[in-house]
Motif scaffolding. Structure first.
Motif, short mmCIF file in Angstrom:
data_model
loop_
_atom_site.label_atom_id
_atom_site.label_comp_id
_atom_site.label_asym_id
_atom_site.label_seq_id
_atom_site.Cartn_x
_atom_site.Cartn_y
_atom_site.Cartn_z
N GLU A 1 148.53 -94.73 -80.64
CA GLU A 1 148.57 -95.14 -82.05
C GLU A 1 147.38 -94.56 -82.81
O GLU A 1 147.52 -94.13 -83.96
N GLN A 2 146.22 -94.52 -82.14
CA GLN A 2 145.03 -93.94 -82.79
C GLN A 2 145.22 -92.44 -83.01
O GLN A 2 144.85 -91.91 -84.05
N VAL A 3 145.80 -91.76 -82.02
CA VAL A 3 146.03 -90.31 -82.16
C VAL A 3 147.01 -90.05 -83.31
O VAL A 3 146.81 -89.13 -84.11
N LYS A 4 148.02 -90.89 -83.41
CA LYS A 4 149.04 -90.70 -84.47
C LYS A 4 148.42 -90.75 -85.88
O LYS A 4 148.91 -90.12 -86.81
N ALA A 5 147.33 -91.51 -86.00
CA ALA A 5 146.69 -91.66 -87.32
C ALA A 5 146.17 -90.33 -87.85
O ALA A 5 145.89 -90.18 -89.04
N HIS A 6 146.04 -89.30 -86.97
CA HIS A 6 145.42 -88.04 -87.42
C HIS A 6 146.25 -87.36 -88.51
O HIS A 6 145.69 -86.67 -89.36
N ALA A 7 147.59 -87.57 -88.52
CA ALA A 7 148.43 -86.92 -89.54
C ALA A 7 148.04 -87.43 -90.93
O ALA A 7 147.89 -86.65 -91.88
N HIS A 8 147.86 -88.74 -91.02
CA HIS A 8 147.47 -89.36 -92.29
C HIS A 8 146.05 -88.94 -92.67
O HIS A 8 145.79 -88.55 -93.81
N ILE A 9 145.13 -88.99 -91.68
CA ILE A 9 143.73 -88.65 -91.98
C ILE A 9 143.63 -87.18 -92.41
O ILE A 9 142.92 -86.85 -93.37
N SER A 10 144.37 -86.30 -91.72
CA SER A 10 144.35 -84.86 -92.09
C SER A 10 144.76 -84.69 -93.55
O SER A 10 144.12 -83.96 -94.31
N SER A 11 145.85 -85.36 -93.93
CA SER A 11 146.35 -85.18 -95.30
C SER A 11 145.35 -85.75 -96.32
O SER A 11 145.18 -85.20 -97.41
N GLN A 12 144.68 -86.83 -95.94
CA GLN A 12 143.66 -87.41 -96.84
C GLN A 12 142.52 -86.42 -97.06
O GLN A 12 142.05 -86.24 -98.17
N ILE A 13 142.09 -85.76 -95.96
CA ILE A 13 140.99 -84.79 -96.07
C ILE A 13 141.43 -83.60 -96.93
O ILE A 13 140.72 -83.19 -97.85
N VAL A 14 142.63 -83.07 -96.64
CA VAL A 14 143.10 -81.88 -97.38
C VAL A 14 143.27 -82.21 -98.87
O VAL A 14 142.97 -81.37 -99.73
N SER A 15 143.70 -83.43 -99.17
CA SER A 15 143.92 -83.78 -100.58
C SER A 15 142.61 -83.81 -101.38
O SER A 15 142.63 -83.76 -102.60
N GLN A 16 141.49 -83.86 -100.66
CA GLN A 16 140.18 -83.89 -101.36
C GLN A 16 139.65 -82.49 -101.64
O GLN A 16 138.66 -82.33 -102.36
N ILE A 17 140.28 -81.45 -101.06
CA ILE A 17 139.77 -80.08 -101.27
C ILE A 17 140.40 -79.52 -102.54
O ILE A 17 141.63 -79.48 -102.66
N PRO A 18 139.55 -79.07 -103.52
CA PRO A 18 140.11 -78.55 -104.77
C PRO A 18 141.13 -77.44 -104.50
O PRO A 18 140.92 -76.61 -103.63
#
Ligand SMILES: [Fe+2]
Length: 259
Positions: A143-160
């Protein structure tokens, strides 16, 4: 008559300038007033051209800053999970291969390429012990590993300038039959870039050595993609990848050159 032609020429040149064509200039005339007006129109065209060149240079600078941010992020992740360094590079190249085969535009290919590079960057938020665990993960660890998809998209959404690909990153573990994560999307609900990414990501995972198993041969991995087409993967894209891969690499992988 001469003045009429000159005015007509000025109107045409102005119309070209406002449509973005800055290649024409108004010719000099004997009439002082018209000549003055012509000089002003030419001056406007010059200033437009300089502004366009400045915008182009700023865009290039922004693109370089984005690439620097991407490299910094992937390096930070590679320090934590060495497996991901070569993986991101190879997945990006396989994504480009499939995107080109599908006839996507250069802008779309660029988006899928960058999304592929950053798809697992969210693993930076997951503990090394879980990322590098040689054995089977517990349900809670998975379940913790699965969270990486959401975290990745959160990080990418912060890059101009990259926020538009955050949703491609978010959905790279969705399945064609709706059994994937994080949102259980199915079929064409899954963004095209994510459908591409799901296939090439799985292919590279299968053809890579992992702590718990040896790499599969490319032909075995391609057979597995064919077997899972229609359930895990989009069937048309799976066929397209198998064909494009065979034409470009045959029985080779990118591991020797990219790792
Ligand atoms: Fe992933």
């Amino acid at each position: 008559m001469c003045g009429k032609n000159t005015i007509q020429q000025m109107i045409e040149t102005m119309s070209l300038i406002t449509s973005g064509d800055l290649s024409k200039r108004v010719k000099a005339t004997r009439s002082g007033t018209l000549n003055q007006l012509g000089l002003q129109i030419n001056n406007l065209a010059e200033r437009y051209q300089m502004a366009q060149e400045t915008i182009r240079a700023l865009n290039q600078q922004l693109r370089k800053s984005n690439l620097d941010a991407i490299m910094a992020l992937t390096e930070a992740l590679a320090a934590k999970d060495p497996y991901t360094r070569g993986h991101s590079e190879r997945v990006s190249l396989y994504s480009m291969l499939l995107s080109e085969k599908l006839g996507l535009t250069s802008e779309e290919i660029d988006g899928v390429y960058i999304a592929s590079y950053l798809h697992d960057v969210g693993k930076i938020g997951i503990h090394e012990d879980i990322l590098n665990k040689p054995g089977r993960l517990t349900e809670e660890e998975f379940e913790q590993v699965k969270a990486h998809a959401h975290i990745s998209s959160q990080i990418v959404s912060q890059i101009p300038n990259l926020s538009h690909i955050a949703y491609v990153v978010r959905h790279h573990h969705e399945r064609h039959d709706g059994g994937g994560y994080p949102d259980g999307l199915s079929g064409d609900e899954i963004p095209l870039g994510s459908r591409i990414l799901a296939i090439v990501d799985a292919f590279d995972c299968m053809t890579s050595d992992r702590p718990y198993r040896k790499a599969h041969r490319p032909e075995e991995a391609l057979l597995e993609i064919k077997r899972c087409a229609g359930r895990q993967f989009n069937p048309e894209l799976s066929d397209a990848f198998i064909e494009a891969y065979g034409k470009s690499y045959g029985h080779r992988t990118l591991h020797m050159s990219a790792s």
